[in-house]
Design an enzyme around this catalytic site. Structure first.
Site, PDB file in Angstrom:
ATOM      1  N   CYS C 466      26.395  -3.587 -22.935  1.00  0.00           N
ATOM      2  CA  CYS C 466      25.321  -3.553 -21.821  1.00  0.00           C
ATOM      3  C   CYS C 466      24.550  -4.920 -21.981  1.00  0.00           C
ATOM      4  O   CYS C 466      24.297  -5.603 -20.959  1.00  0.00           O
ATOM      5  CB  CYS C 466      24.562  -2.429 -21.461  1.00  0.00           C
ATOM      6  SG  CYS C 466      24.075  -1.883 -22.990  1.00  0.00           S
ATOM      7  N   HIS C 510      20.401   1.813 -22.610  1.00  0.00           N
ATOM      8  CA  HIS C 510      21.053   0.819 -21.835  1.00  0.00           C
ATOM      9  C   HIS C 510      20.063  -0.498 -21.248  1.00  0.00           C
ATOM     10  O   HIS C 510      18.876  -0.372 -21.613  1.00  0.00           O
ATOM     11  CB  HIS C 510      21.444   1.678 -20.462  1.00  0.00           C
ATOM     12  CG  HIS C 510      22.386   1.085 -19.731  1.00  0.00           C
ATOM     13  ND1 HIS C 510      23.579   0.347 -20.269  1.00  0.00           N
ATOM     14  CD2 HIS C 510      22.232   0.766 -18.336  1.00  0.00           C
ATOM     15  CE1 HIS C 510      24.338   0.148 -19.172  1.00  0.00           C
ATOM     16  NE2 HIS C 510      23.615   0.101 -17.959  1.00  0.00           N
ATOM     17  N   ASP C 526      23.739  -4.017 -12.112  1.00  0.00           N
ATOM     18  CA  ASP C 526      24.132  -3.499 -13.501  1.00  0.00           C
ATOM     19  C   ASP C 526      25.656  -3.817 -13.781  1.00  0.00           C
ATOM     20  O   ASP C 526      26.463  -3.228 -13.413  1.00  0.00           O
ATOM     21  CB  ASP C 526      23.992  -2.073 -13.698  1.00  0.00           C
ATOM     22  CG  ASP C 526      24.462  -1.500 -15.205  1.00  0.00           C
ATOM     23  OD1 ASP C 526      24.818  -2.487 -15.856  1.00  0.00           O
ATOM     24  OD2 ASP C 526      24.422  -0.258 -15.504  1.00  0.00           O
TER      25      ASP C 526
END
Lengths: 362, 303, 732
Positions: C466, C510, C526
Site C-alpha cells: 500500500c 494501510h 486507493d
C-alpha cells in the site's frame, strides 16, 4: 471544662454500664471509631480515587472502592470481635500499698475473639491473643500507692482486629475493689503483754510453743542422759529401741500488737504494724491486734496463729480509718468472723487431762 | 439390674440401713468405681453398720480400725519386731492389710496418722523400714468422719480429701424407717451372719464391666462444663483433673448400677454432689454441698 | 480443750501451706505474664515476615517492566537480604546504610528522570522506597507503611495492565497484601488460615464495592498528570516506505469498534489516523503546522465544524441513493488499545464530542493524552460530507510540494498523463488505471529500492504494498499539479458476531492517497485497490495467508485458530468477554453509569439514587453482618439438641418448664408423672422423643442405628408439635 466533660462521661458510662463482677459486651457497651491507621487508609482510598480519576482508570477507582468497602467490613468484624465477650473478675492475690495489683480477669466468648488489649487508665496493658469458649485469664496490672479498698476504675477493653483499621473499645467496671494492705515497713517488734503480771522471759518469745509437759508431741530417738521417765517403754518392749516422748507447751501469755494512733505518723505506724504482723506470723507466734480509735470503738483481734489470722490483721490495718471500715460496706471482702469488738482472753491450753490420757494409752 | 448378685446385695444392704437406698447405691458405686469412700455424719447414724455390711456381703476380708488421737502410724501399718529365734526383724502387718478397711472416726487421729493411712490408700502399698509391702487387691478404705464442728477432731486436709472418691453423709432416717428399725432386732452378730452375695473375683469383673460403660462426646462435654463451672466460681477453688476422672468413673458405676451401658446426664448428676462436695474448697461460709448444687443447677445438660 | 487448740493450729498450718502454694502459683502467673501477657510492643512475627516476603514478590513482579536496571538490582538485593533475615543468616542492615542507599538511589533517579520520564522516575522511587523500607522494618508501624505503599504500587500496576486476567491476578496480589495486615492480629500460625481470612475479608467487601463502583460519581481528569514513557506501538507520524510492512507482521489488536445502528461494508472501512503531507523523497511526515496544532491541543483545543451541520445544506446530487434525502451517518464506539500515542481512529468524515479528544482540521480525531490505557470514545461519521471545499494557498502549496531533482522518470510520466488528460478527474483515474494495466504485483516483501524511490518502484520492481502504491500515486498527482496527500490508518476489520463488534488489528494498517478536487474537496484514492481489490473488499486475509504475514512473528497468537471453525468461535468468545470487560469495566463512565441507573430506576433523580444506594447498602450490610456471624450470638448448638430445646420451650408455654439443669430422662419422668392422667398420648410421644434423644446423644450408636434413632426422633418431634399446636391441643 475537660474535667466537667470527663465527670459527665463517667456518669453516663455508669448509667449505661453499671458496675458488675461479670459483664458481657454488647452493642450497648461497644464503641467503634477509625484508628490512626484507619484514617491513613481512608486517605489512601481518596488518593487512589483521585489517581484513578486523573488517569481515567476504572480499575484504580475500583481498587480504591474495594479498599473503602474493606474498611466497612472491618467495622463489622471489629464489632463482632468484642460483642459477646464475657469478662469476669476474680479476686486478686494479696498486695501491699506501693505494689502493682494484678487483677485476674477471666475472658471467654462463644465465637473466637482476637487480639484484645485490656488495661486500666494510665497502666500497662495486657494483650490477650485469642479468646474462645474455654476461659482465658488476663492479668491486668494497676499501679497503686494507697492502702485500703482500692478500686481500679473502669477497665478498658480494646481491639483493632482484624486489620487495625478501626478501634473497637469498651469501658466496663468489673466492680473489683480490692483490699490493699499497708506497706510493710521494717521495724523492731513492739509487743505488749495483755497482763502486766511479772513475766521474766522476753516478749518476743511469748506465745511460742516450747518444750514442756503439757502436750504430747511425738517420739524421738533417746539420747543418753535424758530422763528415764520420758522413755517410751511400750515401744521399747515392741523392740523398736529406746525412744523419748516429747512434750510441748505454749510459753507465757499471748502478746498484743497495739496501735495508739498519732495523727501525724499514722501511716508509718500502720506500715510498721503491717511488717510486724507478717514477722510474727512467720515466727509462728501467738499474737493479738489492738487498734485504738480516737472516735469509736477499738478494733481488737483476738490472739491467734496462722495465715487466716495474719490476713485478718492485715485487713484490719488496711481498712483502719478508711471510709469502708466505718461503713463496713463490703462484707464480701471482710472476714468478719475474725473481727470481734470485745476483748477476748485467749484460751489457755490446759490439757493435762488429754496428756494423761495419752500417757495411759502409751 | 445388670447382675443378680448386685441386686441381691443392694436388697440386703437396704435391710441393714433402712430407708437409705440412695446412700447405699452411692457407696456401692464408689466401690465399683474402685474408689475409697468417706462417710461423714454424726455418731450413731449407721456408718459402721453400712461399711461392715458391705464388706460382709462382698466377701472381703475386713478390719475395723478405731482412730484415736494417740494412734501412731505404726498402729495401722504394722511394725518390725526383732525375732530372737531367727535373729532378725520380722514385719508384723498392721490392720491395714485387709481388703476392706473401715477407718472409723478418722478425724480423731493426729494428722500424722491420718496421712499414713491416706498414703497407703493412694499407693496401695506401704513402706516400713525401707521395705515395701503391697496391700491386698481389691483394697478399699471406708473412712468415717464426725462432722468437724464436733470437739476433739482433726479435720482432714483438703489435699487428703481428694483421695476419697466420694463423700457421703447418711442423715437421720425417716420416720417410717426409724420405726421399722426399732421393730427389728439387730445385733452385731446379725451383721456378721450376713450372707455373702459376691466373690472378690466377681467384684473385679463387675468393675471391669463398669469401665466399659460408654460416654458420648455430649456427655463428656457436660462433665467438662460442670468442672469448668466449678473452676470459675468466685468463692471456691475448682475441681482438679483427678476429680474429673473420679466423676466420670463414679458416673459410669452409677449407670452400671442402673443397668445401662451408656452414660446419661442423670448419672453424672446423681454422683456429682458426692464426688465434688468435699473437693470444692470454699473460702466463704458457703458449704461445699450448697456449692455443688449451685454448680449443678447452673449447667444445662442439653448441649 | 487442748485438742481443739491443736486443731486450730493444724488449720492455720495448712492455710499457711496453701498460701505458700498460692504465692508460688502467682509467681508462675507473673512470669507467664511477662512472657506473653502485656503488649510486647512492636515485634514483627515470623508469620508476618513470611507474608511480607510473599507480598514483596507479588507486588513488585508485575512492575518489572517499569523498573530501571538499578532499581531492579537494589530490589533483588533487598529481597535476598530479607530472605537472609527470615532464614536467620543475616542481621538487619544498619539504619545509616539503608538511608544512604535510599538517598543515593533518589539522586540517581532524579538524574535519569529526564531520560526515563518523570512518572517513571517517581514509580521507581516508590519501588525503591518499598524495597528498602522492607529490609529495615522494625515495628508494626513500618509493616503498615509497607502495606499502604503496596496498595499504591498495585494501583500503579493497573495503569497499563488492564486485561481481565491482569485484574484477577492483581486482586490476588491485593489479597496477599491484605494478609500481611491479617497476620498482625492472628494467633493462628498456619498460612492457609491467614490466606483464608484475607480472602474472606475481601470477598465479603466485594458486593458493596460493586455497588459503589456503580453509583459513585465519575469526574473528568482534575489536572494534567505526567505520562509514562513507553515504547510506542502502531502507526507513527512519519512513514518511510516499508514501515507498514512491519505492522503487517503484528497480530496485536489496534482497536475495536461497535456500530450503534447500521455498519458500513468492508470496503468502506478506511480508518483515518494520520495525514502526512511532507515528502522529502524518502519519508512522509506530518506538516509542521498541524504538528503545532496537535502540540497545543490541550490548552487551545482546535475546532472544526460538525459535519452534521454542514450536510443538510447539501443537496443529494450525484452520489448513490438519491431517494434517501437523509444523509448517511454511522455512529460508533471505539475502544483503542494502548499505543502510547495520541492518534485515534475514525471513518471519514468523523466527529466526536467526547471531552478526551479533539477534532483536528485535517479531519482526524486526536486524543488529548497519549493512549496509555484502553480508551473508549464515541464518534459519528458522515460519509457524504465534504472535506475542505476551499484550499488555502498555503495548503495547496504544501500539497504540491515535491523534493527537487527526484524521480525524473515519474515526473515525466506525470507530465505525459497531464498532457493526455487535462481534466484532473480523468487524469487521476488514468493514473489509477496505470497500476491496473501494468504488471504490478502486491507483496508484503518487496525487493529493496534505491534513493529514487518512486522511479525504482514504478519502473523497476513493480512490486510493493500500500505505502508504495499510495506514495507513487501521490507523487504523480502532485507532479501533474493536483494537490495530494498521504493518509495512513487501518483498513477493514474482523467482525465478531457474538458481541457484535469489529476488531481491527495492527496488520490491517494501510496507507492511501487523498486528492483535492475543485467542488469536491479531499477525495480518497486507493491505488492498492487497483492492484489487489480483494485486500480492500474482503479484508486482509483474502489477500495473504496469515502465516506469511501477521503470524510470522507471533507463533502463539490465537489468531492461528482462524482456520479452525470451532476454535475460532472459542477465540471470538474470549475476545467478546474481553470486549465487554473493556466496555463495561474499563470504559465505565458517567454516561454508562446513567444508562445503568436509568435501566434500574427509570428516570434518574438524586432522590432515587439515594434511595437505591441506601437500600443496597442496607442489604449488603445485612449480608456482611450475617456472614461475619453477628446474628449467631448463641453457641452453635447441635441440631438435635436445638430441636429438643425448642420442644421444651414450647412446653414451657403450657406451664411445663424444664429446669435448666434437669437431664432429659429426669424431665421426662417428671412430666409423665404429672401428666399421665390428662394426656396419655402426649406422654407416650414424649417418652419416645426422650428415649430417642438420649439414644442419639449418649449411646454412641452405630451408623445404621443412629439413622433409625434419628428417624424416630424426628417423627416424635413432629408428633409432639402436632399435639402441641395442632387442632386438638392436648395440653391445657
Amino acid at each position: 471544662m475537660k474535667r466537667v466533660f470527663s465527670a459527665f462521661l463517667q456518669r453516663w458510662l455508669a448509667r449505661r454500664m453499671p458496675p458488675s463482677a461479670e459483664f458481657t459486651l454488647s452493642h450497648r457497651s461497644i464503641f467503634i471509631l477509625p484508628s490512626g491507621f484507619g484514617f491513613v487508609w481512608l486517605g489512601l482510598v481518596l488518593l487512589l480515587y483521585l489517581f484513578g480519576t486523573n488517569y481515567q482508570n476504572n480499575l484504580v477507582i475500583g481498587l480504591s472502592i474495594l479498599l473503602l468497602s474493606l474498611f466497612n467490613t472491618c467495622i463489622l468484624y471489629s464489632y463482632k470481635n468484642l460483642a459477646g465477650l464475657r469478662l469476669r473478675a476474680l479476686t486478686p492475690p494479696e498486695v501491699y500499698a506501693g505494689e502493682t495489683i494484678t487483677f485476674p480477669i477471666l475472658l471467654n466468648s462463644n465465637h473466637s475473639s482476637h487480639h484484645i488489649n485490656l488495661n486500666y487508665p494510665n497502666n500497662l496493658g495486657y494483650l490477650v491473643k485469642h479468646v474462645g469458649t474455654p476461659d482465658e485469664q488476663a492479668l491486668v496490672s494497676f499501679a497503686n500507692q494507697q492502702r485500703g479498698i482500692v478500686s481500679a476504675g473502669r477497665l478498658k477493653i480494646e481491639s483493632t482486629y482484624p486489620l487495625g483499621l478501626c478501634r473497637a473499645w469498651s469501658h466496663i467496671d468489673l466492680d473489683n475493689a480490692h483490699i490493699v494492705y499497708a506497706q510493710p515497713f521494717e521495724s523492731p517488734l513492739q509487743l505488749e503483754a495483755a497482763t502486766e503480771s511479772g513475766q521474766d522471759e522476753p516478749l518476743e518469745q511469748a506465745g511460742k510453743y516450747i518444750a514442756g509437759i503439757d502436750e504430747y508431741k511425738g517420739l524421738k530417738p533417746h539420747v543418753l542422759g535424758e530422763s528415764l521417765k520420758q522413755v517410751a517403754w511400750k515401744q521399747w518392749a515392741q523392740g523398736r529401741g529406746m525412744l523419748t516422748k516429747e512434750f510441748e507447751q505454749p510459753q507465757g501469755d499471748p502478746v498484743w500488737l497495739k496501735l495508739a494512733p498519732t495523727p501525724t505518723h499514722l501511716e508509718q505506724q500502720l506500715s510498721q504494724l503491717s511488717w510486724q504482723v507478717n514477722r510474727l506470723s512467720q515466727l509462728e507466734q501467738y499474737f493479738g491486734l489492738w487498734l485504738q480509735q480516737p472516735n469509736g470503738e477499738d478494733i481488737i483481734l483476738a490472739p491467734a496463729l496462722g495465715n487466716s489470722h495474719r490476713i485478718a490483721c492485715q485487713r484490719a490495718l488496711a481498712l483502719y480509718g478508711t471510709h469502708a471500715q466505718t461503713q463496713n460496706k463490703s462484707d464480701k471482702i471482710l472476714v468478719n468472723h475474725e473481727l470481734s469488738h470485745k476483748p477476748h482472753i485467749p484460751p489457755h491450753r490446759h490439757s493435762t487431762h488429754a496428756a494423761s490420757h495419752v500417757e495411759d494409752r502409751l | 439390674m445388670a447382675h443378680s448378685g448386685l441386686s441381691q446385695l443392694l436388697q440386703q444392704l437396704e435391710q441393714v440401713l433402712l430407708g437409705k437406698p440412695w446412700q447405699i447405691r452411692l457407696a456401692l458405686a464408689c466401690i465399683l468405681a474402685r474408689g475409697h469412700l468417706l462417710i461423714e455424719d454424726l455418731p450413731g447414724m449407721g456408718k459402721t453398720s453400712l461399711s461392715h455390711a458391705l464388706a460382709q456381703s462382698l466377701g472381703l476380708s475386713y478390719q475395723r480400725i478405731q482412730f484415736t488421737s494417740d494412734m501412731l502410724p505404726a498402729d495401722i501399718l504394722g511394725v518390725s519386731i526383732f525375732d530372737k529365734h531367727q535373729a532378725q526383724f520380722v514385719f508384723h502387718p498392721g490392720p491395714i492389710f485387709k481388703q476392706m478397711v473401715l477407718a472409723d472416726e478418722i478425724n480423731r487421729a493426729s494428722p500424722k496418722t491420718q496421712s499414713a493411712l491416706l498414703e497407703a490408700m493412694a499407693e496401695q502399698q506401704i513402706s516400713v523400714d525401707g521395705i515395701t509391702h503391697r496391700l491386698p487387691n481389691p483394697f478399699f478404705v471406708i473412712a468415717t468422719q464426725n462432722p468437724t464442728e464436733q470437739s476433739g477432731t482433726f479435720p482432714l486436709p483438703e489435699s487428703q480429701l481428694d483421695r476419697f472418691m466420694m463423700r457421703i453423709s447418711i442423715g437421720y432416717p425417716s420416720h417410717d424407717a426409724e420405726l421399722a428399725m426399732l421393730k427389728t432386732v439387730q445385733t452385731p452378730q446379725t451383721l456378721d451372719n450376713l450372707p455373702q452375695c459376691l466373690t472378690p473375683l466377681a467384684l473385679t469383673q463387675l468393675q471391669e464391666q463398669c469401665d466399659k460403660v460408654t460416654a458420648s462426646d455430649a456427655l463428656l462435654n457436660y462433665i467438662l462444663a460442670l468442672i469448668h463451672d466449678s473452676r470459675s466460681q468466685t468463692d471456691a477453688i475448682g475441681l482438679s483433673p483427678r476429680a474429673t476422672k473420679a466423676l466420670l468413673q463414679a458416673a459410669k458405676a452409677w449407670a452400671f448400677l442402673e443397668g445401662r451401658h451408656y452414660l446419661v446426664p442423670e448419672d453424672v448428676q446423681a454422683v456429682f454432689c458426692s464426688v465434688a462436695e468435699h473437693r470444692l474448697r470454699t473460702s466463704s461460709q458457703l458449704q461445699g454441698e450448697a456449692l455443688s448444687e449451685r454448680i449443678l443447677a447452673g449447667v444445662n445438660p442439653i448441649m | 480443750m487442748s485438742l481443739k487448740s491443736i486443731t486450730t493450729a493444724m488449720t492455720t498450718k495448712s492455710a499457711d501451706q496453701q498460701r505458700l502454694h498460692s504465692s508460688k502459683a502467682s509467681a508462675a502467673q507473673l512470669s507467664a505474664y511477662h512472657a506473653n501477657g502485656p503488649q510486647t510492643g512492636d515485634n514483627i512475627s515470623r508469620q508476618t515476615l513470611f507474608w511480607l516476603l510473599l507480598t514483596n514478590l507479588a507486588v513488585l513482579s508485575p512492575l518489572f517492566d517499569k523498573t530501571t536496571p538499578w532499581t531492579l538490582g537494589i530490589c533483588a538485593i533487598c529481597l535476598l537480604w530479607r530472605i537472609g533475615i527470615y532464614v536467620g543468616k543475616v542481621a538487619k542492615p544498619p539504619r545509616y546504610l539503608v538511608t544512604s542507599l535510599a538517598i543515593g538511589a533518589a539522586i540517581t533517579l532524579a538524574l535519569v528522570s529526564g531520560t526515563i520520564g518523570l512518572l517513571n522516575a517517581l514509580v521507581n522511587l516508590l519501588i525503591l522506597g518499598y524495597a528498602l523500607k522492607y529490609i529495615e522494618m522494625r515495628s508494626v508501624r513500618d509493616v503498615r507503611a509497607v502495606v499502604i505503599v503496596g496498595y499504591f504500587l498495585i494501583a500503579l500496576t493497573f495503569i497499563d495492565h488492564q486485561s481481565m486476567l491482569n485484574t484477577v491476578h492483581l486482586i490476588g496480589v491485593t489479597i496477599i497484601n491484605t494478609c500481611v495486615l491479617v497476620t498482625l492480629y492472628q494467633s493462628q500460625h498456619r498460612w492457609q488460615h491467614t490466606a483464608w481470612i484475607g480472602a474472606k475479608l475481601l470477598l465479603q467487601s466485594m458486593p458493596l464495592a460493586l455497588l459503589l463502583f456503580l453509583v459513585l460519581p465519575r469526574f473528568a481528569p482534575l489536572w494534567l498528570v505526567p505520562n509514562m514513557k513507553e515504547a510506542q506501538t502502531g502507526l507513527s507520524d512519519s512513514l518511510a516506505v516499508g514501515d507498514i510492512s512491519k505492522l503487517t507482521r503484528s497480530s496485536a489488536l489496534a482497536f475495536r469498534v461497535s456500530f450503534t445502528d447500521a455498519s458500513p461494508t468492508q470496503a468502506e472501512l478506511y480508518w483515518r489516523a494520520l495525514v502526512l503531507e511532507d515528502y522529502d523523497g524518502l519519508t512522509w511526515r506530518q506538516d509542521a503546522g498541524i504538528k503545532q496544532i496537535q502540540k497545543d491541543a490541550f490548552f487551545f483545543p482546535p475546532s472544526r465544524p460538525d459535519p452534521a451541520r454542514q450536510l443538510p445544506s447539501l443537496t443529494p446530487k450525484t452520489q448513490n441513493s438519491t431517494s434517501n434525502s437523509q444523509p448517511r451517518v454511522y455512529r460508533y464506539q471505539v475502544i483503542a488499545e494502548p499505543s502510547h500515542q495520541p492518534w485515534l481512529f475514525g471513518l471519514d468524515v468523523a466527529y466526536s464530542q467526547d471531552d478526551k479528544l479533539v477534532n483536528l482540521p485535517d479531519y482526524r480525531l486526536y486524543a488529548l493524552r497519549n493512549v496509555d490505557q484502553r480508551m473508549g470514545y464515541n464518534a459519528s461519521s458522515w460519509p457524504q460530507a465534504k472535506m475542505d471545499l476551499t484550499l488555502s494557498a498555503k495548503q495547496r502549496q504544501i500539497n504540491l510540494n515535491l523534493p527537487a531533482d527526484s524521480n525524473p522518470r515519474t515526473r515525466q510520466l506525470a507530465a505525459e498523463f497531464k498532457a493526455k488528460y487535462p481534466e484532473p478527474h480523468k487524469r487521476l483515474w488514468a493514473m489509477m488505471g496505470y497500476f491496473n494495466q501494468q504488471p504490478f504485483f502486491y507483496t508484503l516483501t518487496p525487493p529493496p529500492i534505491g534513493r529514487q524511490q518512486v522511479d525504482d518502484f514504478l519502473f523497476e520492481n513493480k512490486a510493493g504494498f500500500c505505502a508504495h502504491y499510495a506514495s507513487a500515486f501521490i507523487f504523480m498527482a502532485r507532479a501533474s499539479g493536483i494537490p495530494a496527500r498521504m493518509v495512513t490508518g487501518y483498513q477493514g476489520g474482523e467482525y465478531n458476531p457474538q458481541a457484535n463488534y469489529l476488531s481491527v488489528y495492527q496488520y490491517m494498517a494501510h496507507a492511501w492517497a487523498e486528492v483535492w478536487l475543485e467542488n469536491e474537496g479531499w477525495v480518497r484514492f486507493d491505488p492498492t485497490a487497483m492492484v489487489a481489490p480483494n485486500r480492500i473488499e474482503q479484508g486482509f486475509d483474502a489477500e495473504f495467508s496469515p502465516e506469511q504475514s501477521y503470524l510470522q512473528e507471533s507463533p502463539f497468537s490465537s489468531l492461528r485458530f482462524k482456520s479452525m471453525p470451532w476454535l475460532n468461535e472459542l477465540r471470538q468468545r474470549f475476545a467478546s468477554v474481553d470486549y465487554y470487560w473493556s466496555l463495561w469495566v474499563l470504559g465505565f463512565n458517567q454516561e454508562r453509569q446513567n444508562k445503568v441507573l436509568s435501566g434500574i430506576l427509570g428516570e434518574v433523580t438524586k432522590a432515587k439514587v439515594a434511595m437505591f444506594m441506601s437500600v443496597c447498602i442496607g442489604l449488603i450490610g445485612i449480608y456482611i453482618a450475617y456472614s461475619v456471624g453477628l446474628f449467631r450470638f448463641k453457641r452453635e448448638q447441635d441440631p438435635i439438641s436445638a430441636k429438643y430445646q425448642r420442644i421444651c420451650q414450647r412446653l414451657s408455654k403450657f406451664g411445663i418448664a424444664r429446669p435448666a439443669h434437669l437431664g432429659p430422662n429426669a424431665f421426662a419422668a417428671q412430666l409423665i408423672d404429672t401428666h399421665q392422667q390428662q394426656s396419655p398420648q402426649f406422654c407416650r410421644e414424649f417418652d419416645t422423643f426422650t428415649q430417642s434423644y438420649v439414644a442419639l446423644k449418649y449411646q454412641n450408636l452405630a451408623d445404621k442405628d443412629y439413622q433409625e434413632a434419628l428417624k424416630r426422633f424426628n417423627a416424635a418431634a413432629k408428633a409432639l408439635n402436632w399435639l402441641l399446636f395442632g387442632p386438638s391441643k392436648q395440653l391445657k
